[in-house]
Design a protein around this motif. Structure first.
Motif, PDB file in Angstrom:
ATOM      1  N   ALA A   1      -5.797  -3.506   8.333  1.00 54.55           N
ATOM      2  CA  ALA A   1      -4.517  -2.943   8.767  1.00 54.55           C
ATOM      3  C   ALA A   1      -3.769  -2.326   7.592  1.00 54.55           C
ATOM      4  N   ALA A   2      -3.824  -2.998   6.430  1.00 55.67           N
ATOM      5  CA  ALA A   2      -3.136  -2.477   5.256  1.00 55.67           C
ATOM      6  C   ALA A   2      -3.766  -1.175   4.780  1.00 55.67           C
ATOM      7  N   GLU A   3      -5.077  -1.127   4.768  1.00 54.42           N
ATOM      8  CA  GLU A   3      -5.774   0.069   4.298  1.00 54.42           C
ATOM      9  C   GLU A   3      -5.621   1.232   5.274  1.00 54.42           C
ATOM     10  N   ALA A   4      -5.276   0.914   6.525  1.00 56.45           N
ATOM     11  CA  ALA A   4      -5.067   1.959   7.531  1.00 56.45           C
ATOM     12  C   ALA A   4      -3.599   2.380   7.611  1.00 56.45           C
ATOM     13  N   GLN A   5      -2.811   2.053   6.599  1.00 62.50           N
ATOM     14  CA  GLN A   5      -1.404   2.433   6.551  1.00 62.50           C
ATOM     15  C   GLN A   5      -1.259   3.928   6.850  1.00 62.50           C
ATOM     16  N   VAL A   6      -0.334   4.270   7.740  1.00 62.06           N
ATOM     17  CA  VAL A   6      -0.209   5.657   8.195  1.00 62.06           C
ATOM     18  C   VAL A   6       0.778   6.478   7.372  1.00 62.06           C
ATOM     19  N   LEU A   7       1.348   5.902   6.322  1.00 61.20           N
ATOM     20  CA  LEU A   7       2.215   6.664   5.427  1.00 61.20           C
ATOM     21  C   LEU A   7       1.369   7.246   4.304  1.00 61.20           C
ATOM     22  N   PHE A   8       1.425   8.555   4.135  1.00 53.57           N
ATOM     23  CA  PHE A   8       0.636   9.234   3.113  1.00 53.57           C
ATOM     24  C   PHE A   8       1.566  10.056   2.230  1.00 53.57           C
ATOM     25  N   VAL A   9       1.204  10.185   0.967  1.00 55.67           N
ATOM     26  CA  VAL A   9       2.027  10.904   0.000  1.00 55.67           C
ATOM     27  C   VAL A   9       1.170  11.961  -0.683  1.00 55.67           C
ATOM     28  N   PRO A  10       1.437  13.240  -0.449  1.00 54.41           N
ATOM     29  CA  PRO A  10       0.676  14.289  -1.139  1.00 54.41           C
ATOM     30  C   PRO A  10       0.827  14.150  -2.648  1.00 54.41           C
ATOM     31  N   ALA A  11      -0.179  14.565  -3.368  1.00 53.70           N
ATOM     32  CA  ALA A  11      -0.168  14.462  -4.830  1.00 53.70           C
ATOM     33  C   ALA A  11       0.713  15.552  -5.433  1.00 53.70           C
TER      34      ALA A  11
ATOM     35  N   VAL B   1       0.837  -1.201   0.000  1.00 54.99           N
ATOM     36  CA  VAL B   1       0.000   0.000   0.000  1.00 54.99           C
ATOM     37  C   VAL B   1       0.869   1.246   0.000  1.00 54.99           C
ATOM     38  N   ALA B   2       1.908   1.256   0.844  1.00 57.59           N
ATOM     39  CA  ALA B   2       2.801   2.408   0.915  1.00 57.59           C
ATOM     40  C   ALA B   2       3.522   2.625  -0.413  1.00 57.59           C
ATOM     41  N   ALA B   3       3.966   1.537  -1.053  1.00 60.70           N
ATOM     42  CA  ALA B   3       4.702   1.657  -2.309  1.00 60.70           C
ATOM     43  C   ALA B   3       3.821   2.240  -3.407  1.00 60.70           C
ATOM     44  N   VAL B   4       2.568   1.778  -3.483  1.00 54.76           N
ATOM     45  CA  VAL B   4       1.666   2.296  -4.508  1.00 54.76           C
ATOM     46  C   VAL B   4       1.353   3.768  -4.244  1.00 54.76           C
ATOM     47  N   ARG B   5       1.161   4.128  -2.989  1.00 52.59           N
ATOM     48  CA  ARG B   5       0.896   5.531  -2.668  1.00 52.59           C
ATOM     49  C   ARG B   5       2.077   6.423  -3.040  1.00 52.59           C
ATOM     50  N   MET B   6       3.281   5.953  -2.785  1.00 48.25           N
ATOM     51  CA  MET B   6       4.468   6.754  -3.079  1.00 48.25           C
ATOM     52  C   MET B   6       4.698   6.884  -4.578  1.00 48.25           C
ATOM     53  N   ALA B   7       4.436   5.807  -5.311  1.00 45.13           N
ATOM     54  CA  ALA B   7       4.724   5.823  -6.744  1.00 45.13           C
ATOM     55  C   ALA B   7       3.638   6.521  -7.551  1.00 45.13           C
ATOM     56  N   GLY B   8       2.405   6.507  -7.073  1.00 42.23           N
ATOM     57  CA  GLY B   8       1.276   7.014  -7.836  1.00 42.23           C
ATOM     58  C   GLY B   8       1.461   8.392  -8.440  1.00 42.23           C
ATOM     59  N   PRO B   9       1.815   9.408  -7.645  1.00 42.86           N
ATOM     60  CA  PRO B   9       1.937  10.755  -8.211  1.00 42.86           C
ATOM     61  C   PRO B   9       3.086  10.922  -9.190  1.00 42.86           C
ATOM     62  N   ARG B  10       3.946   9.935  -9.286  1.00 42.72           N
ATOM     63  CA  ARG B  10       5.156  10.055 -10.100  1.00 42.72           C
ATOM     64  C   ARG B  10       5.121   9.167 -11.338  1.00 42.72           C
ATOM     65  N   MET B  11       4.043   8.411 -11.537  1.00 44.38           N
ATOM     66  CA  MET B  11       3.940   7.508 -12.673  1.00 44.38           C
ATOM     67  C   MET B  11       2.855   7.995 -13.627  1.00 44.38           C
ATOM     68  N   ASP B  12       2.914   7.512 -14.865  1.00 49.02           N
ATOM     69  CA  ASP B  12       1.864   7.864 -15.810  1.00 49.02           C
ATOM     70  C   ASP B  12       0.578   7.133 -15.454  1.00 49.02           C
ATOM     71  N   SER B  13      -0.539   7.623 -15.942  1.00 52.54           N
ATOM     72  CA  SER B  13      -1.853   7.146 -15.515  1.00 52.54           C
ATOM     73  C   SER B  13      -2.076   5.670 -15.811  1.00 52.54           C
ATOM     74  N   ALA B  14      -1.506   5.169 -16.917  1.00 52.83           N
ATOM     75  CA  ALA B  14      -1.695   3.753 -17.253  1.00 52.83           C
ATOM     76  C   ALA B  14      -1.050   2.860 -16.201  1.00 52.83           C
ATOM     77  N   LEU B  15       0.170   3.221 -15.779  1.00 52.25           N
ATOM     78  CA  LEU B  15       0.840   2.427 -14.750  1.00 52.25           C
ATOM     79  C   LEU B  15       0.135   2.551 -13.408  1.00 52.25           C
ATOM     80  N   VAL B  16      -0.340   3.750 -13.090  1.00 52.74           N
ATOM     81  CA  VAL B  16      -1.056   3.948 -11.833  1.00 52.74           C
ATOM     82  C   VAL B  16      -2.287   3.053 -11.786  1.00 52.74           C
ATOM     83  N   ALA B  17      -3.035   3.021 -12.878  1.00 55.46           N
ATOM     84  CA  ALA B  17      -4.260   2.206 -12.918  1.00 55.46           C
ATOM     85  C   ALA B  17      -3.938   0.733 -12.719  1.00 55.46           C
ATOM     86  N   GLN B  18      -2.877   0.243 -13.365  1.00 55.64           N
ATOM     87  CA  GLN B  18      -2.520  -1.170 -13.226  1.00 55.64           C
ATOM     88  C   GLN B  18      -2.046  -1.478 -11.812  1.00 55.64           C
ATOM     89  N   ALA B  19      -1.279  -0.563 -11.216  1.00 61.74           N
ATOM     90  CA  ALA B  19      -0.812  -0.775  -9.850  1.00 61.74           C
ATOM     91  C   ALA B  19      -1.984  -0.824  -8.873  1.00 61.74           C
TER      92      ALA B  19
END
Length: 240
Positions: free
Chosen positions: A116-126, A80-98
């Motif tokens: 517990a996973a969905e309540a991950q306390v690491l957040f990444v501003p867009a 969950v943390a990895a997808v949140r961190m990568a999302g704002p930095r990847m193109d939309s196609a990769l974000v959707a697949q992730a």
């Protein structure tokens, strides 16, 4: 770690590599070589087709399948943390697949682990590259994957324009900007292009091959010799 869990992880480690030495496996599992040899022998006795021998390395025989994996709570939180961190930095196609992949993983977790996973306390501003840059990233990434030549309209640091035909080899994120690593047909050399300075990128019909001296591995070696260590510390130094 329970022995049953260790044996399962051992199979996963062997399956994930072409050849794994006993020393490497023992190090990953944090056990002695003697324990590792015993575990391998027990798995072989149970019918797991582990091929190889001590002093050479091990691999898993072709066609062997394991049951679906189950992620631990900590592993799910890390995803969950990895997808949140990568999302704002990847193109939309990769974000959707992730996000699709993550949804599939979370869907099969026990309810407590999923919560517990969905309540991950690491957040990444867009905060990341602008939409135009991420749009170009998709074009460049896909061209590199399909090995299509690109025609670029590029402006250097001083604003001077140039048109290039390049072999796209890989896209690199430096924490602030994306760059395209490529072989430039105009300069007959490796070049790095900042995506925010690419005015236009057109994928051509022609494809390229891995010619000696012009591959991604060659680019990485060239970049190391050219001082990537300094670039990592001070920021990217794309060339044109």
């Amino acid at each position: 770690m329970r022995r049953a869990d260790r044996l399962f992880q051992l199979v996963q480690l062997i399956r994930g590599r072409r050849l794994s030495t006993a020393a490497w496996l023992a190090g990953r599992l944090e056990v002695s070589l003697r324990t590792l040899y015993r575990d391998v022998a027990d798995l072989q006795a149970q019918g797991v087709p582990i091929e190889g021998e001590a002093g050479v390395g091990y691999r898993l025989g072709a066609g062997y399948e394991l049951p679906p994996l189950m992620f631990s709570t900590d592993e799910a939180k890390a995803l969950v943390a990895a997808v949140r961190m990568a999302g704002p930095r990847m193109d939309s196609a990769l974000v959707a697949q992730a996000e699709n992949a993550l949804s599939k993983i979370l869907a099969v977790l026990p309810s407590a682990a999923r919560a517990a996973a969905e309540a991950q306390v690491l957040f990444v501003p867009a905060v990341g590259p602008d939409a135009a840059t991420l749009g170009r990233l998709a074009v460049l990434r896909q061209a590199a994957e399909s090995r299509h030549l690109l025609r670029l309209l590029y402006r250097d640091e001083g604003g001077a324009p140039s048109e290039r035909k390049v072999r796209p080899l890989g896209c690199f994120f430096w924490g602030a900007v994306w760059t395209l690593g490529a072989w430039c047909e105009l300069r007959q050399d490796f070049r790095s292009f900042r995506l925010d300075r690419i005015v236009d990128a057109e994928r051509l019909d022609d494809r390229f091959r891995d010619d000696a001296g012009r591959t991604l591995a060659d680019f990485l070696r060239h970049s190391e010799r050219s001082g990537w260590a300094a670039a990592r510390a001070t920021g990217p130094r794309p060339s044109a």
